[in-house]
Write an enzyme that holds these catalytic residues in place. Structure first.
Site, PDB file in Angstrom:
ATOM      1  N   ASP A 327       0.863  -1.185   0.000  1.00 28.44           N
ATOM      2  CA  ASP A 327       0.000   0.000   0.000  1.00 28.44           C
ATOM      3  C   ASP A 327       0.899   1.234   0.000  1.00 28.44           C
ATOM      4  O   ASP A 327       2.127   1.113  -0.048  1.00 28.44           O
ATOM      5  CB  ASP A 327      -0.925  -0.002   1.233  1.00 28.44           C
ATOM      6  CG  ASP A 327      -0.150   0.186   2.537  1.00 28.44           C
ATOM      7  OD1 ASP A 327       1.100   0.254   2.498  1.00 28.44           O
ATOM      8  OD2 ASP A 327      -0.793   0.279   3.586  1.00 28.44           O
ATOM      9  N   ASP A 329       1.480   4.786   2.270  1.00 26.94           N
ATOM     10  CA  ASP A 329       1.106   5.424   3.534  1.00 26.94           C
ATOM     11  C   ASP A 329       1.521   6.894   3.525  1.00 26.94           C
ATOM     12  O   ASP A 329       2.678   7.197   3.229  1.00 26.94           O
ATOM     13  CB  ASP A 329       1.810   4.711   4.695  1.00 26.94           C
ATOM     14  CG  ASP A 329       1.592   3.200   4.673  1.00 26.94           C
ATOM     15  OD1 ASP A 329       0.482   2.772   4.982  1.00 26.94           O
ATOM     16  OD2 ASP A 329       2.544   2.463   4.315  1.00 26.94           O
ATOM     17  N   ASP A 435      -3.242   4.544   2.633  1.00 27.92           N
ATOM     18  CA  ASP A 435      -3.596   4.923   4.009  1.00 27.92           C
ATOM     19  C   ASP A 435      -3.238   6.385   4.216  1.00 27.92           C
ATOM     20  O   ASP A 435      -2.086   6.772   4.024  1.00 27.92           O
ATOM     21  CB  ASP A 435      -2.788   4.093   5.022  1.00 27.92           C
ATOM     22  CG  ASP A 435      -3.500   2.814   5.411  1.00 27.92           C
ATOM     23  OD1 ASP A 435      -4.618   2.575   4.904  1.00 27.92           O
ATOM     24  OD2 ASP A 435      -2.944   2.056   6.220  1.00 27.92           O
TER      25      ASP A 435
HETATM   26  P1  UTP Z   1       2.310  -1.054   6.603  1.00 31.15           P
HETATM   27  O1  UTP Z   1       1.448  -2.170   7.062  1.00 31.15           O
HETATM   28  O2  UTP Z   1       1.837  -0.245   5.467  1.00 31.15           O
HETATM   29  O3  UTP Z   1       3.736  -1.702   6.343  1.00 31.15           O
HETATM   30  O4  UTP Z   1       2.532  -0.132   7.842  1.00 31.15           O
HETATM   31  P2  UTP Z   1       4.919  -1.224   5.404  1.00 31.15           P
HETATM   32  O5  UTP Z   1       6.131  -1.321   6.228  1.00 31.15           O
HETATM   33  O6  UTP Z   1       4.609   0.078   4.759  1.00 31.15           O
HETATM   34  O7  UTP Z   1       5.003  -2.381   4.357  1.00 31.15           O
HETATM   35  P3  UTP Z   1       4.207  -2.546   2.972  1.00 31.15           P
HETATM   36  O8  UTP Z   1       5.218  -2.329   1.929  1.00 31.15           O
HETATM   37  O9  UTP Z   1       3.098  -1.561   2.929  1.00 31.15           O
HETATM   38  O10 UTP Z   1       3.736  -3.956   2.995  1.00 31.15           O
HETATM   39  C1  UTP Z   1       3.489   0.901   7.908  1.00 31.15           C
HETATM   40  C2  UTP Z   1       3.791   1.222   9.320  1.00 31.15           C
HETATM   41  O11 UTP Z   1       2.684   1.841   9.920  1.00 31.15           O
HETATM   42  C3  UTP Z   1       2.408   1.300  11.163  1.00 31.15           C
HETATM   43  C4  UTP Z   1       3.050  -0.068  11.209  1.00 31.15           C
HETATM   44  O12 UTP Z   1       3.654  -0.265  12.450  1.00 31.15           O
HETATM   45  C5  UTP Z   1       4.073  -0.039  10.137  1.00 31.15           C
HETATM   46  O13 UTP Z   1       5.321   0.061  10.726  1.00 31.15           O
HETATM   47  N1  UTP Z   1       0.955   1.170  11.353  1.00 31.15           N
HETATM   48  C6  UTP Z   1       0.222   0.493  10.452  1.00 31.15           C
HETATM   49  C7  UTP Z   1       0.379   1.716  12.442  1.00 31.15           C
HETATM   50  O14 UTP Z   1       1.062   2.339  13.267  1.00 31.15           O
HETATM   51  N2  UTP Z   1      -0.962   1.569  12.639  1.00 31.15           N
HETATM   52  C8  UTP Z   1      -1.726   0.888  11.761  1.00 31.15           C
HETATM   53  O15 UTP Z   1      -2.937   0.767  11.990  1.00 31.15           O
HETATM   54  C9  UTP Z   1      -1.122   0.345  10.639  1.00 31.15           C
HETATM   55 MN    MN Z   2       2.744   0.467   3.745  1.00 30.67          MN
END
Ligand code: UTP
Ligand code: MN
Length: 511
Positions: A327, A329, A435
């Site tokens: 995804d 972020d 996100d």
């Molecule tokens: P992600 O699940 O998007 O992982 O969360 P990522 O490291 O970006 O990996 P990919 O490439 O998308 O698979 C990013 C960070 O946001 C935090 C998680 O701890 C993660 O480190 N996070 C995620 C939150 O703090 N709260 C949430 O509800 C979701």
């Molecule tokens: Mn991510």
């Protein structure tokens, strides 16, 4: 003159009182009960505190002087290593001392210089072959680059971690993830078990798997998991956006195996799951950095349109330098506190009005700072204003040389495949998970640190804060339980410093 009555501090409680009365801030003593006995330990603790020393009840990384009686250096070292999960090397920085240093210091009324006769000797085992004798036990103490040398081993451990998660055994899952994470931090490929001497976080199970792979090239257990019906089904079902382990497990027990089974079984699906199935192929095709940047431009435009001056930051895996992700972020803030309130619904409306969202669910901000500190254990989920969404991202127009067949052809949108359209059909757009998180600027550093990941890095940061520093870290705040107050750092670097950690840049947080 009336003597000033000093309030007696409870000699049993370690904490802020002791720090306040400690005359020697650089000395934090821990008395090892082993062979000393509980009553003598209590007596010596009281004595030390009355003399103005800080004597801790429990062992932690704060301790600078470990004092024991009738123990060998090896015995004390083994005891200390057993205190760190995974056999970390916690005791490395503390002095390991005989009781004679303590009694002489009591007699002198101050910490005496440490002489040879005070020190416990620790025979260092011959460690040829040990690659990284100093690798630390917490992921947040190590540098973990994206590219590493042990993918064969870490991939295998990841399968076992996923499988444990599918069986809702979080403890085992985290243990396998820790083992994998520590291998990612090694500067070289592991060839034989001796290469792993002194490496922390490797439990017996992980070691057996590693040994088998080093000797036979593959692990029977991992192969069995990969071929098991349960693992394959759970993997496919949890890959549906909106389906977690609990739902997938229920569906599996009801006989569902494939995402299409969820469509055809007549199960009631919520909106997220419907979207997850409709865009299944796109959402399981990695998002590229170029796609993330295109979405970044759109989000930037939306945010500037509804709140000029607001700032967006790409977080998650892309901030750590990953070339792809599941995804994208983004963290959004405004330099003036409070201006960011209510921003998300406006951004969402702007995007929806332009047909850029295929799905969205917005949560309001529910974070309130409690004056008596955060609840314990601190919430893992943060409470920012947040939008889980699926963007409809236009694909860049290909030049005829690149994709001769794609040009000039109007792609039909839904082809009526049970799982919606396929990525290979290459229509003019792609569904991408995005996100969006809005943070007040006062919490921005915490939000940035919390959302940059990796997940294991974040987990170990919080564990470090709690277990080693008596602090509570979340994506909103840092609370010091010794001083009973919130600390207010303004940057990631300051947070690391307050936690007593060396700063690790995002590109080396790929634990
Ligand atoms: P992600 O699940 O998007 O992982 O969360 P990522 O490291 O970006 O990996 P990919 O490439 O998308 O698979 C990013 C960070 O946001 C935090 C998680 O701890 C993660 O480190 N996070 C995620 C939150 O703090 N709260 C949430 O509800 C979701
Ligand atoms: Mn991510």
């Amino acid at each position: 003159m009336v003597p000033l009555k000093r309030r007696k501090t409870n000699s049993r409680s370690a904490g802020s009182d002791d720090i306040a009365v400690s005359k020697f801030p650089s000395v934090i003593i821990f008395l090892l009960e082993r062979k000393m006995g509980a009553s003598r330990k209590t007596f010596l603790t009281g004595l030390g505190r009355r003399k103005g020393f800080r004597v801790e009840e429990c062992y932690s990384q704060l301790v600078t002087h470990v004092v024991s009686e009738n123990n060998s250096g090896e015995e004390v070292r083994d005891w200390l290593e057993a205190q760190t999960p995974g056999g970390g090397r916690t005791g490395d920085s503390a002095h390991l001392l005989d009781i004679n240093w303590f009694t002489e210091s009591m007699a002198a009324g101050h910490p005496v210089d440490i002489l040879d006769r005070h020190r416990l000797r620790v025979r260092t085992e011959p460690s040829h072959g040990a690659m990284v004798p100093t690798l630390k036990g917490y992921a947040c103490q190590r540098r973990t680059p994206l590219q590493h040398h042990n993918a064969l081993l870490t991939d295998a451990l990841l399968v076992l971690a996923e499988n444990a998660e599918f069986c809702e055994d979080e403890g085992r899952s985290v243990a396998f993830r820790r083992a994998g994470a520590v291998l990612k931090a090694l500067p070289q490929a592991v060839h034989k078990m001796e290469d792993l001497q002194g490496v922390p976080c490797l439990g017996g199970h992980s070691q057996r798997v590693i040994k088998e792979i080093l000797e036979d090239g593959t692990s029977r257990e991992v192969e069995m998991v990969l071929q098991s019906e349960q693992y394959q089904a759970m993997k496919a079902l949890t890959n549906i956006f909106g389906v977690g382990v609990k739902t997938a497990d229920r569906w599996f027990r009801e006989g569902l195996r494939l995402p299409s089974d969820a469509l055809n079984s007549g199960h009631k699906l919520n909106h997220a799951q419907q979207a997850g199935l409709q865009y299944y192929d796109d959402l399981n095709t990695p998002v590229t950095k170029a796609e993330a940047d295109s979405i970044g431009q759109i989000v930037e435009e939306a945010v500037q349109a509804v709140l000029p001056g607001a700032e967006i930051t790409l977080t998650g895996g892309f901030r750590r330098g990953k070339p792809t992700g599941h995804d994208v972020d983004f963290l959004i803030t405004h330099p003036e506190e409070g201006k960011e309130e209510g921003l998300m619904p406006k951004v969402v409306s702007w995007l929806e009005a332009r047909g850029l969202l295929l799905y969205q669910k917005t949560n309001i901000n529910s974070y309130l700072e409690a004056t008596d500190g955060p609840a314990r254990p601190p919430h893992n989920m943060d409470r920012f204003e947040r939008c889980f969404s699926i963007f409809r991202l236009e694909r860049p127009r290909a030049s005829p040389e690149q994709h001769p067949q794609a040009v000039g052809e109007e792609q039909p949108q839904e082809r009526g495949s049970p799982l919606g359209r396929r990525a290979s059909e290459s229509p003019g757009w792609k569904a991408v998970r995005v996100d969006l998180v809005v943070s007040p600027v006062s919490q921005f550093a915490f939000a940035l640190l919390g959302w940059t990941g990796s997940q294991l890095f974040e987990r170990d940061l919080r564990r470090w804060a709690g277990q080693e520093k008596r602090m509570s870290l979340s994506s909103h705040a840092l609370y010091d339980s010794t001083q009973n107050r919130y600390l207010r750092p303004c940057s990631e670097a300051e947070i690391f410093a307050l936690l007593g950690l060396e700063f690790i840049p995002p590109s080396e947080r790929n634990a």
